[in-house]
Design a protein around this motif. Structure first.
Motif, short mmCIF file in Angstrom:
data_model
loop_
_atom_site.label_atom_id
_atom_site.label_comp_id
_atom_site.label_asym_id
_atom_site.label_seq_id
_atom_site.Cartn_x
_atom_site.Cartn_y
_atom_site.Cartn_z
N ASP A 1 0.84 -1.20 0.00
CA ASP A 1 0.00 0.00 0.00
C ASP A 1 0.87 1.25 0.00
O ASP A 1 0.63 2.20 -0.71
CB ASP A 1 -0.91 0.02 1.23
CG ASP A 1 -1.98 -1.06 1.14
OD1 ASP A 1 -2.27 -1.52 0.01
OD2 ASP A 1 -2.52 -1.44 2.19
N TRP A 2 1.85 1.25 0.82
CA TRP A 2 2.80 2.36 0.88
C TRP A 2 4.06 1.91 1.60
O TRP A 2 4.07 0.86 2.26
CB TRP A 2 2.20 3.60 1.55
CG TRP A 2 1.58 3.40 2.93
CD1 TRP A 2 0.25 3.27 3.21
CD2 TRP A 2 2.27 3.28 4.19
NE1 TRP A 2 0.06 3.08 4.56
CE2 TRP A 2 1.28 3.10 5.18
CE3 TRP A 2 3.60 3.32 4.57
CZ2 TRP A 2 1.60 2.96 6.52
CZ3 TRP A 2 3.92 3.19 5.93
CH2 TRP A 2 2.92 3.01 6.87
N SER A 3 5.09 2.71 1.47
CA SER A 3 6.28 2.51 2.31
C SER A 3 6.77 3.88 2.77
O SER A 3 6.54 4.89 2.09
CB SER A 3 7.38 1.78 1.54
OG SER A 3 7.89 2.59 0.51
N VAL B 1 0.67 4.55 12.72
CA VAL B 1 1.68 3.52 12.92
C VAL B 1 2.87 4.19 13.63
O VAL B 1 3.36 5.22 13.17
CB VAL B 1 2.16 2.92 11.58
CG1 VAL B 1 3.21 1.84 11.83
CG2 VAL B 1 0.99 2.36 10.81
N TYR B 2 3.28 3.61 14.76
CA TYR B 2 4.35 4.20 15.57
C TYR B 2 5.62 3.36 15.42
O TYR B 2 5.59 2.14 15.61
CB TYR B 2 3.95 4.25 17.03
CG TYR B 2 2.72 5.08 17.30
CD1 TYR B 2 2.82 6.42 17.66
CD2 TYR B 2 1.44 4.53 17.18
CE1 TYR B 2 1.68 7.19 17.90
CE2 TYR B 2 0.31 5.28 17.43
CZ TYR B 2 0.44 6.61 17.78
OH TYR B 2 -0.69 7.37 18.01
N VAL B 3 6.70 4.03 15.07
CA VAL B 3 7.97 3.34 14.85
C VAL B 3 9.08 4.14 15.52
O VAL B 3 9.07 5.38 15.48
CB VAL B 3 8.28 3.23 13.34
CG1 VAL B 3 9.59 2.50 13.12
CG2 VAL B 3 7.17 2.51 12.62
N SER B 4 10.03 3.44 16.12
CA SER B 4 11.22 4.14 16.64
C SER B 4 12.42 3.73 15.79
O SER B 4 12.54 2.58 15.36
CB SER B 4 11.45 3.81 18.11
OG SER B 4 11.41 2.43 18.33
N ALA B 5 13.28 4.70 15.53
CA ALA B 5 14.45 4.46 14.67
C ALA B 5 15.69 5.04 15.33
O ALA B 5 15.64 6.09 15.97
CB ALA B 5 14.22 5.11 13.31
N GLU C 1 -3.16 4.95 6.78
CA GLU C 1 -3.85 4.88 5.49
C GLU C 1 -2.95 5.33 4.35
O GLU C 1 -2.86 4.69 3.30
CB GLU C 1 -5.10 5.76 5.54
CG GLU C 1 -6.25 5.15 6.30
CD GLU C 1 -6.78 3.90 5.61
OE1 GLU C 1 -6.91 3.91 4.37
OE2 GLU C 1 -7.05 2.91 6.31
N THR C 2 -2.29 6.48 4.57
CA THR C 2 -1.57 7.12 3.47
C THR C 2 -0.07 6.91 3.50
O THR C 2 0.62 7.10 2.50
CB THR C 2 -1.84 8.63 3.48
OG1 THR C 2 -1.28 9.18 4.71
CG2 THR C 2 -3.32 8.93 3.45
N GLY C 3 0.46 6.57 4.68
CA GLY C 3 1.90 6.43 4.78
C GLY C 3 2.62 7.76 4.92
O GLY C 3 3.85 7.82 4.76
#
Lengths: 336, 437
Positions: free
Chosen positions: B182-184, B202-206, B222-224
Motif C-alpha cells: 500500500d505504501w512505504s 503507525v508508531y515506529v522508533s528508529a 492509510e496514506t503512509g
C-alpha cells in the motif's frame, strides 16, 4: 637463610644508590620547603630491599626493559606493605569502615553500587574517581545533583584516606602504629586530599570523555585506571609522608612513576589486572541492594588487598623519596 | 529509579498509589479474548491478558531439538505460532501437539502476526529477506513480499494491513489479502523494534548510531505520510517499541527515559528516567498504569498519566528481547537467564518464579488459560495456574534493608578481622629483624 644471605651480597643501601643516568631528571633544589615539612616518617630500612645499585640492568629481562629501577622488588614491596597492614587492627578496622562509609554514601544517595563493583569501592585513587562519577551520573538525573554527590563522596573518601594513609605510612615506615601521632594535622590533610581527589576526578572524567569517542567506554575506563594508577597512585602517600600540598603531591607522584625501570609499572599492572579479575569475578552477579555476608566478605577482603597495595606503594615511596625532586626540574639532553 | 528514592516516593505517594491499586484489576480485565495474535498482545501493544494468574505449573512443554525459537510466540485460533531459526511451527494451545510446521529460510525475525486466517512472518536476511503470509490452519504459503532487507523486529497488523519495518529504515504497509504494498515510508536510521498501530497511526522508533541520535515517528496508517516525529536527546541505542493507550503513546528512549507522547502531535506529556535503556523488541504493557522493562532487568510500574514510579523490581537477567506482559493482574516476564517471573502488579513483590534452561526467554504471550514462553534454548512452554502451589512474596533485590546490610557487614568484618590478625600476628608473625627495623 642461605637465600637471604645471597640476596644481601647483591644489595646496596638506597641512600647511596645513584639510579639516574645523565639523561634523567635533575632537581634544581635539593631541599625544598615541602621536604622540610616532611613528617617524621623515616626512610624505610633498605638493607633487605634490594634497590638497584648500578645503572646497569641485571638479568635477561632487566636488560631488555632498560635501566634497573630504584624501587625495591615487587615481592619485597608487597611483603613489607602487607605485613604491617595485616597485623594492625586499627588499619584493618579503618579500611573496613571506609568501605562501609562509601557504600553508605551511595546507598543514601539511592545509588547502591552493583554487587560486582562493591569490591572496588575502596580501590586506590584514582580508580574510584571515575567509578564514582560514572555511577552517580548513571543513577541521578541532573548535572548539579551529580556534581554535589561526586563532591560528597570525594569528601567521604578524603575523610577516610586522611586517617588510613598516615596509619599505613607510619606502619610501613616505623613498623608500629601510633594513632595520635599519625593523625596529627588530620583536618589539613583531609583538605589536601579533597584537592587531590577532586583533581583526579576532573582528570579522570576528562580523559574518559576524550578517549571514549575513539576507543569506546571499556577501553577508556582501562586507560584511565592504568595511567591514573601509574602516575597519580602515589599522590596521597606523598602528601602524607612529605607534608606536601596537593599539586606538589600529584607532581611528585607523576615523577615517581617516571623513574627508570619497570618495577613501578609492574606493580601497577598487576594491581590493574587484579581489579579486572575482581570486577569480572562478580560482574555477572545479580544486583542485590542489601549485601549478604559473603558479598561483604569478598568486598572486605579485596579492600584489604587494596590497602596492602597501598602499603607496598608507601614502602616504595619511602625507599625512593630522596631521589624524587620536589621542585621544578630541568631536562638535560642525552649526549649521543 | 534508585531504591532509596523509591522508598521516599512510596511514602509521599501513598494516596495516589492507593487509587492506582484500585484501578489495576479493572484495567487488567479489559482484555478477555483468548488470543495473543501479535507481539504485545494487540496492535497497540497493550500487553494485557485476563489470565492465568500465578502460581504456575507447566501445562505442556515442547523441545524443539536443534531448531530454536528466535522470537516471542503468538496465539490465535487455538494455535501457538513460533518462528524458529529454520522453520515456523504451530502447536496446539491445549496440549502442545504440532499442528503444522513449515521450513523457513534462516534469518532474523520478530514475532509473527495473525490476521483472521492468515499468519505472516519474515524469512531470510538482507536482500534475500521476504515477508511470507501463510494459512493459519495449515501453514501453506499464500503470498510473499520481497523486503530486500532484514526485518528483525516483530510484525504488526490492523484489520487488513500488515506492517513491517526493515533494519535499514523502511516501513512497509502490505495488503493482508494480496500482499501488495500500500505504501512505504523511510525513517532516518535503523528500525529494530515492532511497529505499533492505534488510532489510524503507525508508531515506529528508529536509531541513527552514526549520529548518536534516534527519532520516533507516527505515520498515517492509510496514506503512509508522516504525522509527527519526536527526537529525544541522548544515545541512539536502547529505544523500545511503542505501546499506545488512550491519547498517549509510550516509548522508552536511549537516554533511559520512558516517555509519554500525545498521539495527536507527539508532544511530550511526561518523561521518567529509569536505570537503563531498553531492548528494541521490549514494549511497555498498559494495564491501566504502565509496566516497562529495561535491559538490566528492571521492571517498573509507572503511572500512566504522570509517569510516577509506583514500584520497581529487578529480575536476575536482562530484558534484551524480553518484555513484560500482564496476565491475570500480575506482571509476567522472562529474562536472559531463562528465569520467568511473576510480579504482583499492585505491590511489586515477586510472587512466582521458575527457570526454563539457561537460554534467553523471549517475551511471553498469554491467552487467558496459559502463559506461553519461548526459549532460545529450544523449548516452548505453556504455563497454567497451579492451585496447589503458594504465592511467594519476595521484595525486589533493589530494595535496601539497611539494618540487615549493617548486620551482614559486621559479621563479615569481624570474621575477616580475626582471620587476618590470627594469620599475620600468630601464624606468620614478623621476623624479629623486620620488627626491630
Amino acid at each position: 637463610m642461605g637465600r637471604k644471605g645471597k640476596r644481601r651480597r647483591r644489595t646496596k643501601p638506597a641512600a647511596t644508590v645513584s639510579t639516574r643516568p645523565p639523561s634523567q631528571l635533575e632537581p634544581l633544589e635539593q631541599e625544598t620547603p615541602a621536604a622540610e615539612e616532611r613528617s617524621n616518617v623515616p626512610a624505610v630500612p633498605t638493607s633487605r630491599s634490594e634497590p638497584a645499585a648500578e645503572g646497569r640492568p641485571r638479568g635477561l629481562f632487566g636488560r631488555a626493559l632498560g635501566p634497573e629501577s630504584p624501587y625495591p622488588p615487587l615481592g619485597v614491596s608487597m611483603a613489607r606493605g602487607l605485613r604491617p597492614v595485616a597485623a594492625s587492627p586499627l588499619i584493618l578496622g579503618a579500611t573496613f569502615l571506609y568501605l562501609l562509609a562509601v557504600w553508605g554514601f551511595f546507598a543514601a544517595a539511592g545509588a547502591e553500587p552493583p554487587t560486582g563493583l562493591l569490591a572496588i569501592l575502596t580501590a586506590l585513587p584514582p580508580v574510584p574517581s571515575l567509578f564514582d562519577s560514572l555511577v552517580l551520573l548513571q543513577e541521578t538525573s541532573g548535572a548539579v545533583a551529580s556534581l554535589v554527590l561526586v563532591l560528597g563522596v570525594t569528601i567521604v573518601r578524603a575523610l577516610a584516606l586522611g586517617a588510613i594513609v598516615p596509619l599505613v605510612v607510619q606502619a610501613v615506615g616505623e613498623g608500629a602504629v601510633r594513632p595520635r601521632e599519625a593523625l596529627r594535622g588530620y583536618l589539613r590533610r583531609v583538605l589536601s586530599l579533597v584537592g587531590i581527589l577532586s583533581l583526579e576526578v576532573a582528570l579522570a572524567l576528562l580523559v574518559f570523555v576524550l578517549v571514549q569517542g575513539f576507543l569506546g567506554s571499556q577501553l577508556a575506563i582501562f586507560i584511565v585506571w592504568l595511567f591514573g594508577l601509574q602516575f597519580l597512585g602515589m599522590a596521597p602517600i606523598v602528601m602524607v609522608a612529605e607534608g606536601a600540598p596537593s599539586a606538589d603531591s600529584l607532581r611528585r607522584s607523576a615523577r615517581a612513576a617516571r623513574v627508570p625501570g619497570m618495577r613501578h609499572f609492574t606493580l601497577i599492572i598487576i594491581y590493574f589486572f587484579l581489579l579486572q579479575i575482581v570486577t569480572a569475578a562478580q560482574g555477572g552477579a545479580p544486583f542485590v541492594a542489601t549485601p549478604t555476608i559473603p558479598t561483604w566478605g569478598f568486598a572486605l577482603f579485596v579492600s584489604f588487598v587494596h590497602v596492602a597495595v597501598l602499603g607496598a606503594l608507601a614502602y616504595r615511596w619511602l625507599a625512593v623519596r630522596e631521589q624524587i625532586p620536589s621542585g621544578p626540574v630541568k631536562r638535560e639532553r642525552t649526549p649521543r | 529509579m534508585p531504591p532509596g528514592a523509591a522508598i521516599r516516593r512510596h511514602l509521599l505517594l501513598l494516596p495516589i498509589a492507593a487509587s492506582l491499586l484500585a484501578l489495576g484489576p479493572a484495567a487488567a480485565a479489559q482484555r478477555a479474548d483468548a488470543s495473543w495474535p501479535t507481539a504485545g498482545g494487540d496492535a497497540a501493544h497493550t500487553g494485557v491478558a485476563s489470565g492465568p494468574e500465578p502460581p504456575y505449573r507447566v501445562a505442556w512443554e515442547v523441545e524443539t531439538d536443534d531448531d530454536d525459537p528466535i522470537c516471542a510466540p503468538v496465539v490465535a485460533e487455538g494455535l501457538v505460532i513460533v518462528v524458529m531459526r529454520e522453520s515456523v511451527m504451530a502447536l496446539s494451545a491445549g496440549d502442545g501437539s504440532e499442528a503444522w510446521s513449515v521450513d523457513r529460510e534462516e534469518g532474523p525475525a520478530g514475532a509473527a502476526v495473525v490476521l483472521g486466517e492468515t499468519v505472516a512472518y519474515v524469512e531470510g536476511r538482507d536482500d534475500g529477506a521476504s515477508l511470507v503470509a501463510a494459512g493459519l490452519t495449515d501453514g501453506a504459503e499464500l503470498w510473499s513480499f520481497d523486503l530486500d532487507d532484514s526485518a528483525p523486529g516483530p510484525l504488526a497488523a490492523d484489520a487488513d494491513t500488515v506492517f513491517v519495518a526493515t533494519s535499514e529504515g523502511l516501513v512497509h504497509a502490505l495488503d493482508a489479502e494480496t500482499g501488495e504494498e500500500d505504501w512505504s515510508f523511510e525513517v532516518e536510521g535503523e528500525t529494530l523494534g515492532a511497529p505499533a498501530v492505534a488510532g489510524g497511526l503507525v508508531y515506529v522508533s528508529a536509531a541513527r548510531p552514526s549520529a548518536r541520535a534516534g527519532t520516533v515517528y507516527a505515520i498515517d496508517a492509510e496514506t503512509g505520510e508522516e504525522a509527527w516525529r519526536f527526537s529525544p536527546s541522548g544515545s541512539a541505542l536502547g529505544f523500545s517499541s511503542f505501546a499506545v493507550a488512550g491519547d498517549l503513546a509510550y516509548v522508552g528512549t536511549g537516554d533511559r527515559t520512558v516517555r509519554a507522547l500525545g498521539v495527536e502531535d507527539g508532544r511530550e506529556v511526561w518523561s521518567r528516567v529509569v536505570r537503563a535503556p531498553f531492548g528494541p523488541r521490549s514494549m511497555p504493557a498498559v494495564p491501566g498504569d504502565l509496566v516497562v522493562g529495561d535491559v538490566l532487568g528492571g521492571v517498573y510500574r509507572l503511572g500512566a498519566a504522570d509517569g510516577e514510579i509506583a514500584w520497581d523490581f529487578r529480575v536476575p537477567g536482562s530484558l534484551l528481547s524480553g518484555s513484560p506482559i500482564v496476565a491475570g493482574g500480575f506482571v509476567v516476564v522472562g529474562d536472559d537467564t531463562g528465569q520467568a517471573s511473576a510480579i504482583d502488579l499492585e505491590e511489586g513483590l515477586l510472587v512466582w518464579k521458575d527457570t526454563f534452561g539457561s537460554a534467553r526467554l523471549e517475551a511471553p504471550a498469554a491467552d487467558g488459560d496459559h502463559v506461553y514462553l519461548a526459549s532460545r534454548g529450544g523449548r516452548v512452554v505453556a504455563l497454567e495456574y497451579d492451585p496447589d502451589a503458594a504465592l511467594l512474596a519476595e521484595p525486589s533485590p533493589t530494595t535496601l534493608f539497611p539494618l540487615q546490610a549493617l548486620l551482614n557487614f559486621a559479621a563479615a568484618a569481624a570474621a575477616l578481622l580475626v582471620l587476618l590478625l590470627v594469620v599475620f600476628r600468630v601464624v606468620l608473625p614478623a621476623p624479629r629483624e623486620e620488627a626491630e627495623s
